[in-house]
Structures are given as C-alpha cells and as structure tokens.
Design a protein around this motif. Structure first.
Motif, PDB file in Angstrom:
ATOM      1  N   LEU A   1      -0.247   3.351   3.492  1.00 60.05           N
ATOM      2  CA  LEU A   1       0.180   3.313   4.885  1.00 60.05           C
ATOM      3  C   LEU A   1       1.549   2.659   5.033  1.00 60.05           C
ATOM      4  O   LEU A   1       2.408   3.154   5.768  1.00 60.05           O
ATOM      5  CB  LEU A   1      -0.860   2.559   5.725  1.00 60.05           C
ATOM      6  CG  LEU A   1      -2.112   3.327   6.114  1.00 60.05           C
ATOM      7  CD1 LEU A   1      -3.100   2.406   6.800  1.00 60.05           C
ATOM      8  CD2 LEU A   1      -1.778   4.501   7.021  1.00 60.05           C
ATOM      9  N   GLU A   2       1.738   1.553   4.335  1.00 57.29           N
ATOM     10  CA  GLU A   2       3.034   0.872   4.402  1.00 57.29           C
ATOM     11  C   GLU A   2       4.132   1.749   3.809  1.00 57.29           C
ATOM     12  O   GLU A   2       5.243   1.829   4.349  1.00 57.29           O
ATOM     13  CB  GLU A   2       2.969  -0.459   3.650  1.00 57.29           C
ATOM     14  CG  GLU A   2       4.242  -1.288   3.727  1.00 57.29           C
ATOM     15  CD  GLU A   2       4.517  -1.847   5.118  1.00 57.29           C
ATOM     16  OE1 GLU A   2       5.698  -2.113   5.427  1.00 57.29           O
ATOM     17  OE2 GLU A   2       3.566  -2.009   5.899  1.00 57.29           O
TER      18      GLU A   2
ATOM     19  N   SER B   1      -6.206  -6.054   1.270  1.00 57.46           N
ATOM     20  CA  SER B   1      -5.384  -5.190   2.124  1.00 57.46           C
ATOM     21  C   SER B   1      -4.004  -5.800   2.343  1.00 57.46           C
ATOM     22  O   SER B   1      -2.987  -5.092   2.320  1.00 57.46           O
ATOM     23  CB  SER B   1      -6.083  -4.973   3.474  1.00 57.46           C
ATOM     24  OG  SER B   1      -6.070  -6.159   4.254  1.00 57.46           O
ATOM     25  N   ARG B   2      -3.958  -7.098   2.520  1.00 60.21           N
ATOM     26  CA  ARG B   2      -2.676  -7.777   2.747  1.00 60.21           C
ATOM     27  C   ARG B   2      -1.822  -7.807   1.474  1.00 60.21           C
ATOM     28  O   ARG B   2      -0.599  -7.685   1.541  1.00 60.21           O
ATOM     29  CB  ARG B   2      -2.947  -9.192   3.240  1.00 60.21           C
ATOM     30  CG  ARG B   2      -3.734  -9.281   4.546  1.00 60.21           C
ATOM     31  CD  ARG B   2      -2.859  -9.527   5.704  1.00 60.21           C
ATOM     32  NE  ARG B   2      -2.282 -10.865   5.653  1.00 60.21           N
ATOM     33  CZ  ARG B   2      -1.454 -11.352   6.560  1.00 60.21           C
ATOM     34  NH1 ARG B   2      -1.100 -10.595   7.586  1.00 60.21           N
ATOM     35  NH2 ARG B   2      -0.978 -12.571   6.470  1.00 60.21           N
TER      36      ARG B   2
ATOM     37  N   THR C   1       0.672   3.803  12.483  1.00 58.99           N
ATOM     38  CA  THR C   1       0.444   2.830  11.410  1.00 58.99           C
ATOM     39  C   THR C   1       0.318   1.417  11.969  1.00 58.99           C
ATOM     40  O   THR C   1      -0.444   0.600  11.437  1.00 58.99           O
ATOM     41  CB  THR C   1       1.574   2.895  10.374  1.00 58.99           C
ATOM     42  OG1 THR C   1       2.850   2.714  11.027  1.00 58.99           O
ATOM     43  CG2 THR C   1       1.584   4.227   9.651  1.00 58.99           C
TER      44      THR C   1
ATOM     45  N   LEU D   1      -6.942  -3.857  11.756  1.00 58.03           N
ATOM     46  CA  LEU D   1      -7.234  -4.757  10.638  1.00 58.03           C
ATOM     47  C   LEU D   1      -7.212  -6.213  11.091  1.00 58.03           C
ATOM     48  O   LEU D   1      -8.156  -6.975  10.827  1.00 58.03           O
ATOM     49  CB  LEU D   1      -6.207  -4.546   9.522  1.00 58.03           C
ATOM     50  CG  LEU D   1      -6.247  -5.571   8.383  1.00 58.03           C
ATOM     51  CD1 LEU D   1      -7.443  -5.306   7.469  1.00 58.03           C
ATOM     52  CD2 LEU D   1      -4.944  -5.543   7.574  1.00 58.03           C
TER      53      LEU D   1
ATOM     54  N   ARG E   1      -2.824  -1.429  11.522  1.00 56.77           N
ATOM     55  CA  ARG E   1      -2.673  -2.858  11.218  1.00 56.77           C
ATOM     56  C   ARG E   1      -3.283  -3.720  12.313  1.00 56.77           C
ATOM     57  O   ARG E   1      -3.859  -4.786  12.040  1.00 56.77           O
ATOM     58  CB  ARG E   1      -1.192  -3.201  11.025  1.00 56.77           C
ATOM     59  CG  ARG E   1      -0.632  -2.726   9.703  1.00 56.77           C
ATOM     60  CD  ARG E   1       0.669  -3.453   9.380  1.00 56.77           C
ATOM     61  NE  ARG E   1       1.683  -3.176  10.397  1.00 56.77           N
ATOM     62  CZ  ARG E   1       2.501  -2.136  10.370  1.00 56.77           C
ATOM     63  NH1 ARG E   1       2.409  -1.264   9.392  1.00 56.77           N
ATOM     64  NH2 ARG E   1       3.403  -1.964  11.313  1.00 56.77           N
TER      65      ARG E   1
ATOM     66  N   PHE F   1      -3.737   0.342   2.183  1.00 55.51           N
ATOM     67  CA  PHE F   1      -2.641  -0.270   2.931  1.00 55.51           C
ATOM     68  C   PHE F   1      -1.304  -0.150   2.221  1.00 55.51           C
ATOM     69  O   PHE F   1      -0.256  -0.196   2.871  1.00 55.51           O
ATOM     70  CB  PHE F   1      -2.989  -1.725   3.255  1.00 55.51           C
ATOM     71  CG  PHE F   1      -3.926  -1.826   4.420  1.00 55.51           C
ATOM     72  CD1 PHE F   1      -3.439  -1.866   5.708  1.00 55.51           C
ATOM     73  CD2 PHE F   1      -5.299  -1.808   4.227  1.00 55.51           C
ATOM     74  CE1 PHE F   1      -4.298  -1.914   6.793  1.00 55.51           C
ATOM     75  CE2 PHE F   1      -6.172  -1.851   5.300  1.00 55.51           C
ATOM     76  CZ  PHE F   1      -5.667  -1.904   6.589  1.00 55.51           C
ATOM     77  N   ARG F   2      -1.302   0.048   0.914  1.00 52.95           N
ATOM     78  CA  ARG F   2      -0.039   0.376   0.242  1.00 52.95           C
ATOM     79  C   ARG F   2       0.460   1.743   0.685  1.00 52.95           C
ATOM     80  O   ARG F   2       1.644   1.935   0.967  1.00 52.95           O
ATOM     81  CB  ARG F   2      -0.211   0.354  -1.277  1.00 52.95           C
ATOM     82  CG  ARG F   2      -0.158  -1.024  -1.902  1.00 52.95           C
ATOM     83  CD  ARG F   2       0.302  -0.991  -3.352  1.00 52.95           C
ATOM     84  NE  ARG F   2       1.733  -0.717  -3.461  1.00 52.95           N
ATOM     85  CZ  ARG F   2       2.448  -0.921  -4.563  1.00 52.95           C
ATOM     86  NH1 ARG F   2       1.853  -1.369  -5.661  1.00 52.95           N
ATOM     87  NH2 ARG F   2       3.741  -0.662  -4.601  1.00 52.95           N
TER      88      ARG F   2
ATOM     89  N   ALA G   1      -4.312   7.686   2.131  1.00 53.52           N
ATOM     90  CA  ALA G   1      -4.808   6.480   2.798  1.00 53.52           C
ATOM     91  C   ALA G   1      -6.170   6.743   3.433  1.00 53.52           C
ATOM     92  O   ALA G   1      -7.092   5.924   3.337  1.00 53.52           O
ATOM     93  CB  ALA G   1      -3.802   6.021   3.854  1.00 53.52           C
TER      94      ALA G   1
ATOM     95  N   ASN H   1      -0.276  -4.445   1.204  1.00 50.45           N
ATOM     96  CA  ASN H   1       0.701  -4.263   2.266  1.00 50.45           C
ATOM     97  C   ASN H   1       2.007  -4.990   1.964  1.00 50.45           C
ATOM     98  O   ASN H   1       3.105  -4.417   2.073  1.00 50.45           O
ATOM     99  CB  ASN H   1       0.111  -4.775   3.576  1.00 50.45           C
ATOM    100  CG  ASN H   1       1.009  -4.492   4.771  1.00 50.45           C
ATOM    101  OD1 ASN H   1       0.993  -3.412   5.328  1.00 50.45           O
ATOM    102  ND2 ASN H   1       1.794  -5.478   5.175  1.00 50.45           N
TER     103      ASN H   1
END
Length: 381
Positions: free
Chosen positions: A16-17, A160-161, A140, A147, A144, A13-14, A90, A164
């Motif tokens: 993707l963000e 994951s959060r 993306t 998720l 989310r 998730f890092r 990712a 993110n």
C-alpha cells in the motif's frame, strides 16, 4: 503470531505504501514537467530510474512519452510492479490475514481495491491524472486510518508499521536522490531559481508544503528542506521519523517475544546515526552519497527482517511437512504395504529403516507437489 500471518500483514502495508509512493512520484513528474518547456522526457526517465523500472521500460518503449510512462506505472500489464498490481497484492495479503485484522481494516482495503481498479480500467488521460492520484492517496489514507483507529497494539499492528515505515523511508530517499542526482541538468543549477522550484515541488509531492511553511516561514531553501525531509522528527515522512517509529515497533516486538533481533540492533544503529548529522554536513559531503549509503543500510535492515520472517515460515513448513508425512505414512502407505506383503514386526529387523525411507519419499513428493501447485496458480512467476 504465525510467520505467514506476520508476513502477510507486513507486505500488505508495504504494498500500500509503495502504491501511494508511485502515485506521489507520478505527481512529482507531472509537476516537474510544468516547470520546464523542454527536456520533459528526462523528467519521466528520472522517475522510472528512481523506481528501478527504467531498464524494463526501455525494453518495450522507444521514448519517455508522459502518457506512456504514466500508463506503464499505473496499469500496464507488462509491468509486474504497476500500481494496480500492488493494490491487488495488498488485497490478497489482507484476505490471507483476514482473521488477524479488523472488519473495518478489511473493508477499507477492499474499498481501496474496488475504487482503484475502477479508476484504472482504461488509460488515464492527462486531464484526469490529478484527480486519479488524489483518489489513490485518499483511499490508502483511509486504510491507514482504519489501522490506527481499530487495531489492537499487538504483533499485527507492529508488523504493519514496520512494513509501512521501511517502504516510506525507501521512497523518501529515492525521491530526494532523484531531485539532486538525476533531475538537475547541470551542477550550475544548484541553488538557482530552478533548483528552488524543484525543492518546492518535492515538498508538495510529499504533502509537506504547509508543514514546512509553518516551521520555516519565508523563502524555501535547499538547506532547510533537506533538514526537514531528512532530520526533522516531527514530520511523518522524514527519514528520522520513519526510523524512530520503526525502531519503536521492532522494540515492542522484541519485548513481546523476549529476544532482541538483529533487525532491531540495525535499526537502532541507523536511528542513532541521525543524532550526529546536520543538513549542512549532509549537503557538504554530498546528498547523493548520503542517500546511497542510507539505502544500502535500509536494504540490510529489510534483509534481516526478511530472514527473520523466512526462518519462521521455514519452521512452519518443516513442522507441517513432517507431521503430514508421518500421518500419510502411518495411516495410508504402511497399512497398504503390510497388506500386500505381510510382515511380522518382531521378525523384520529393517522395519525402522523402511519407515524412514517411506517418510522421506513422502516428504519429497509433498514438496514437489507444493512447488507444482505454486507454478500452476502463479503462472510460473
């Protein structure tokens, strides 16, 4: 949860963000160039500087041509941190943590990878850039959504959060710093019509324009926008919102494991500091200075989280290596040694020392073999 799994979800998730944030910065640069008739290369230089890629870009390019910068950020193979590589990384993390995520989440990540790779097979034309950026943001967002709607609120969800929100806060701080420290050609522009246009462009690039207009009807001001993007806990991309949620997720992890980590203490300290701040005091003391300090604190928090994951991964490596070396020593090497040179354990006073030496040699050989394999599959990078 195993350290490797937690790390995989965290970086999934890092990445993707970060990919979406690169897309938003490209959109910001594109919008900024539409507001000026000259100095457009400075705008793209500032975007590269915000991403920490300016030096690497200048090593392979002569000027800051818009098409070249966009291609460098989206798909250039000379840029290891390009958006296409981030989406691929990712997906690789999603594959390694396949048993810890839901089918819907995996399919959303995989679809994102397929669509982005298809869109970036060739250089994106300027006319197609808005549609490409919109595609990346939608894909993306679908990940989310998968998720939030399908994952249990367990360790995987919390990791994951954490990944993110650390990445999101970093991107917002860098974007704000680009606005006030790099983009303005002169301090005389602060508060001018050009300054207000740039602030509104940032609102649009962070999907905050409508929300800001609801809360602050009328003409946009630097003070109101700074308060909204930094301190407003209702906006999901503000710095205060990111650290509020980051603190909550770290607290849930601490409760799960029955111990408070250094990363939680640092996140709580940073989040508490927002309570004493106002937008006026931030701008008066210097927005750039505030953001530099914030980014420094963010890096400290990310380092603490990394050390926690590294210690877990190191423990796994130690346990696995010792266990495998013991099995190899007991079931393969020692029987061969005894067969070639029969010894009576009762007569050999050094049998324990011999076992210890053999196991040490096996451990070193395994680590060297693992490192060689890493170099082989990673092309030495």
């Amino acid at each position: 949860m195993l350290g490797k799994t937690a790390s995989g979800i965290f970086w999934l998730f890092r990445y993707l963000e970060r990919a979406e944030n690169i897309a938003r910065l490209i959109e910001t640069g594109h919008r900024f160039t539409l507001t000026r008739n000259s100095g457009r290369q400075d705008e793209w230089r500032s975007i590269l500087a915000a991403l920490g890629m300016d030096a690497a870009y200048r090593a392979t390019h002569q000027d800051y041509n818009a098409a070249q910068v966009v291609d460098y950020l989206l798909r250039d193979k000379r840029n290891a941190g390009n958006l296409r590589n981030l989406i691929d990384s990712a997906r690789q993390n999603a594959r390694t943590t396949r048993t810890a995520i839901t089918r819907e989440l995996w399919e959303a990540v995989n679809e994102c990878w397929i669509c982005v790779n298809d869109a970036l097979k060739r250089q994106v034309r300027e006319a197609d850039l808005p549609a490409t950026i919109d595609l990346i943001e939608r894909q993306t967002a679908m990940v989310r959504g998968a998720l939030e709607n399908t994952m249990l609120r367990n360790d995987g969800y919390n990791f994951s959060r954490v990944g993110n929100f650390i990445e999101r806060a970093d991107s917002m701080a860098r974007l704000l710093d680009v606005k006030y420290y790099v983009l303005l050609p002169s301090v005389s522009f602060v508060g001018s019509s050009l300054d207000n246009i740039q602030w509104e462009t940032i609102l649009r690039s962070t999907s905050a324009y409508s929300a800001y207009r609801w809360l602050y009807p009328g003409r946009a001001s630097a003070l109101g926008i700074a308060e909204f993007l930094i301190l407003d806990r209702r906006f999901p991309r503000s710095l205060a919102f990111c650290y509020g949620n980051l603190t909550d997720n770290l607290r849930h992890l601490a409760m799960s494991y029955g111990a408070q980590s250094a990363s939680l203490a640092e996140a709580e300290r940073i989040y508490a500091s927002f309570a004493s701040l106002t937008a006026a005091s931030i701008l008066e003391d210097g927005l750039h200075e505030f953001l530099i300090e914030f980014l420094s604190q963010k890096h400290s928090l990310a380092t603490l989280a990394y050390i926690g994951g590294l210690s877990a991964a190191t423990g796994m490596v130690i346990v696995a290596t010792v266990s495998i070396s013991t099995m190899i020593c007991n079931d393969i090497i020692m029987p061969v040694i005894f067969h070639l040179s029969p010894l009576q354990a009762s007569e050999d006073k050094n049998i324990g020392r011999l076992l210890l030496r053999v196991r040490r040699v096996v451990i070193v050989a395994m680590l060297l073999a693992a490192y060689g394999y890493f170099l082989l599959i990673g092309d030495g990078k």
